[in-house]
Design an enzyme around this catalytic site. Structure first.
Site, PDB file in Angstrom:
ATOM      1  N   CYS A 153      44.408  12.672  23.390  1.00 17.41           N
ATOM      2  CA  CYS A 153      43.490  11.829  24.168  1.00 17.41           C
ATOM      3  C   CYS A 153      42.140  12.480  24.437  1.00 17.41           C
ATOM      4  O   CYS A 153      41.224  11.821  24.927  1.00 17.41           O
ATOM      5  CB  CYS A 153      44.151  11.442  25.497  1.00 17.41           C
ATOM      6  N   HIS A 196      42.060  25.117  25.614  1.00 16.49           N
ATOM      7  CA  HIS A 196      43.267  24.826  24.827  1.00 16.49           C
ATOM      8  C   HIS A 196      44.382  25.798  25.227  1.00 16.49           C
ATOM      9  O   HIS A 196      44.253  26.996  25.058  1.00 16.49           O
ATOM     10  CB  HIS A 196      42.955  24.970  23.329  1.00 16.49           C
ATOM     11  N   HIS A 209      27.916  11.085  38.730  1.00 19.76           N
ATOM     12  CA  HIS A 209      28.956  10.155  38.272  1.00 19.76           C
ATOM     13  C   HIS A 209      30.094  10.925  37.607  1.00 19.76           C
ATOM     14  O   HIS A 209      29.854  11.902  36.888  1.00 19.76           O
ATOM     15  CB  HIS A 209      28.374   9.139  37.290  1.00 19.76           C
ATOM     16  N   HIS A 244      39.302  10.547  32.495  1.00 21.49           N
ATOM     17  CA  HIS A 244      40.254  10.006  31.521  1.00 21.49           C
ATOM     18  C   HIS A 244      41.291   9.140  32.224  1.00 21.49           C
ATOM     19  O   HIS A 244      41.876   9.547  33.229  1.00 21.49           O
ATOM     20  CB  HIS A 244      40.944  11.165  30.793  1.00 21.49           C
ATOM     21  N   HIS A 280      43.007  -0.450  34.893  1.00 16.18           N
ATOM     22  CA  HIS A 280      43.546  -1.765  35.233  1.00 16.18           C
ATOM     23  C   HIS A 280      43.232  -2.798  34.152  1.00 16.18           C
ATOM     24  O   HIS A 280      44.118  -3.574  33.754  1.00 16.18           O
ATOM     25  CB  HIS A 280      42.963  -2.225  36.572  1.00 16.18           C
ATOM     26  N   ASN A 334      45.366   2.747  29.175  1.00 16.97           N
ATOM     27  CA  ASN A 334      45.014   4.051  28.621  1.00 16.97           C
ATOM     28  C   ASN A 334      44.761   3.871  27.126  1.00 16.97           C
ATOM     29  O   ASN A 334      45.690   3.773  26.335  1.00 16.97           O
ATOM     30  CB  ASN A 334      46.156   5.046  28.861  1.00 16.97           C
TER      31      ASN A 334
END
Length: 476
Positions: A168, A247, A344, A348, A377, A381
């Site tokens: 992702c 990572h 802002h 994710h 909503h 995802n």
């Protein structure tokens, strides 16, 4: 004396020329977002509450226990009833996916998003110098990048990168690749296509850790135009300020917390382990340690260090006050005011718990996390592309003003945490929103009603008894 003066004049002129060339060359290495286009699948792929029930009930591997688990999961997920699923689910073929299902899903995405993006900006596919495509769970030959090149008839010398398995957080990895190429090549135009193919990975078994992905992941994607062309800087929307990639693949616990796998019956799915929140928190903390000094003012960093020093002194004087007594898994606050350097927060949309956890850690208010909540909503995802739906929400709400900084935070399998900061180049309150994916519904968000449609329609399942339970005729 005149010769000496001439010598120093020439030397100074040469030094000024070199300094000017250095500054000038750095300007050509800047990375700008020219425009982006999020994908909105067709309405016939919309997952209503009723259809969600049909998908679940036709899975012969599930029983009442699994129904109760899924109801609890979908209710707490933060997902609404207007998200999108792959076409094969609506055809009832999720147990028998084909390679073509995955390819067709991706073709539908890139024909729509890339086509609209290039047309709106009056850019020919032959103008693209760099193409980066990231789709984690579909690897075909020829690659998806090659299919895009073939469809749009791009140049023979286009630089191509096709990323798979990056999870992702892959879209920021794609941007990082473009950024690094821009350092070596001036006057270039790059196209990033980020999406996920759900068709081959829709799980049809009964493993709770794998069926959970069906509740969270939804179809989507985004195409992004980036450039370092000096002539296009004034037209750009955002300028990349910094990026940090973390990572934790060397840690077994982090590596295995979310992984594509087969269950005991050989059914392919995406496993989400119970230790995922812990792995995400660890990666997030490490990432923040690196990026925080790059994005916050010195005054805030000094204030934070003094606060830590005072706290350590107090703990030494009274060790009993050093204990937090917080329940396991409770997200800790960073203790630093990120709003001193950021306006802002683009989070994710991994789930309600992810958004709430980051919001708590960074001490954000409801206004700050609203874009991520509403994106989850409305679209669910959408994997690596979710950040761009969140950004589009901010743009549609006319929040983004010139000079504002946007902090993007993403998580992905491996385990990875990638983050970056964009500076808004110009006020984004007008015509650039013509292709915004939120335009058709932005006035409906945030929704006035907080009632959960899944709980309303399927809440009765919680009271059912295994011995007397029967699937309703409406779902047969």
């Amino acid at each position: 004396m005149d010769l000496l003066f001439l010598f120093f004049s020439l030397l100074l002129s040469y030094l000024f020329f070199k300094i000017w060339k250095l500054i000038d060359s750095k300007q050509d290495k800047d990375c700008y977002i020219l425009d982006y286009q999020c994908h909105k699948p067709t309405d016939d792929r919309m997952v209503s509450t009723q259809f969600s029930g049909e998908i679940i009930y036709r899975n012969q591997n599930l029983g009442l226990t699994e129904y109760k688990f899924l109801l609890k999961a979908i209710v707490s997920s933060g997902i609404g009833e207007q998200t999108y699923a792959p076409r094969l689910v609506f055809e009832g073929r999720e147990e028998r996916p084909s390679l073509q299902d995955g390819i067709s899903e991706m073709e539908e995405f890139y024909v729509d998003s890339i086509g609209k993006l290039l047309e709106r900006n009056q850019i020919s596919p032959k103008d693209i110098d760099i193409l980066v495509v990231n789709v984690s769970m579909l690897s075909s030959t020829p690659s998806l990048a090659s299919r895009i090149i073939n469809h749009y008839k791009m140049r023979d010398d286009v630089k191509v990168f096709n990323l798979t398995g990056m999870g992702c957080s892959a879209s920021l990895i794609s941007v990082d690749i473009v950024k690094n190429i821009f350092k070596s090549y001036a006057n270039k135009l790059a196209l990033v296509a980020t999406s996920e193919s759900l068709s081959p990975n829709w799980y049809s078994g009964n493993n709770r850790s794998m069926i959970l992905a069906n509740c969270l992941f939804r179809s989507g994607g985004c195409a992004i135009l980036l450039t370092n062309k000096r002539s296009l800087r004034k037209k750009a929307m955002f300028k990349l300020k910094c990026m940090v990639r973390t990572h934790h693949g060397a840690r077994e616990e982090s590596y295995n917390c979310c992984i594509q796998a087969e269950d005991e019956q050989g059914r392919v799915g995406f496993y989400l382990g119970k230790n995922l929140p812990k792995a995400a928190t660890r990666a997030f903390v490490e990432n923040l340690k690196v990026i925080t000094p790059k994005i916050l003012p010195v005054t805030e960093l000094i204030r934070f260090m003094l606060k830590l020093l005072i706290k350590k002194i107090k703990i030494r004087q009274n060790p009993s006050k050093g204990s937090t007594n917080l329940p396991p898994g409770t997200p800790l606050k960073a203790g630093i005011n990120f709003k001193t350097g950021i306006e802002h927060f683009c989070i994710h949309t991994g789930g309600k718990a992810v958004i709430d956890g980051i919001g708590h850690s960074l001490d954000l208010n409801e206004y700050d996390i609203e874009p991520a909540r509403m994106t989850l909503h409305r679209f669910g995802n959408t994997s690596a592309s979710s950040l761009w739906y969140v950004l589009a929400y901010m743009e549609a709400k006319k929040r983004l003003k010139r000079g504002d900084r946007v902090f993007m935070i993403s998580f992905g399998a491996g385990f990875k945490c990638n983050s970056c900061v964009w500076e808004v180049v110009r006020d984004l309150t007008g015509g650039e929103s013509k292709g915004n994916v939120w335009n058709h519904c932005i006035d409906d968000y945030p929704p006035k009603s907080i009632l959960n449609p899944y709980l309303e329609k399927f809440g009765w399942i919680q009271d059912e008894d295994p011995d007397t339970f029967k699937v309703p005729d409406a779902f047969m």
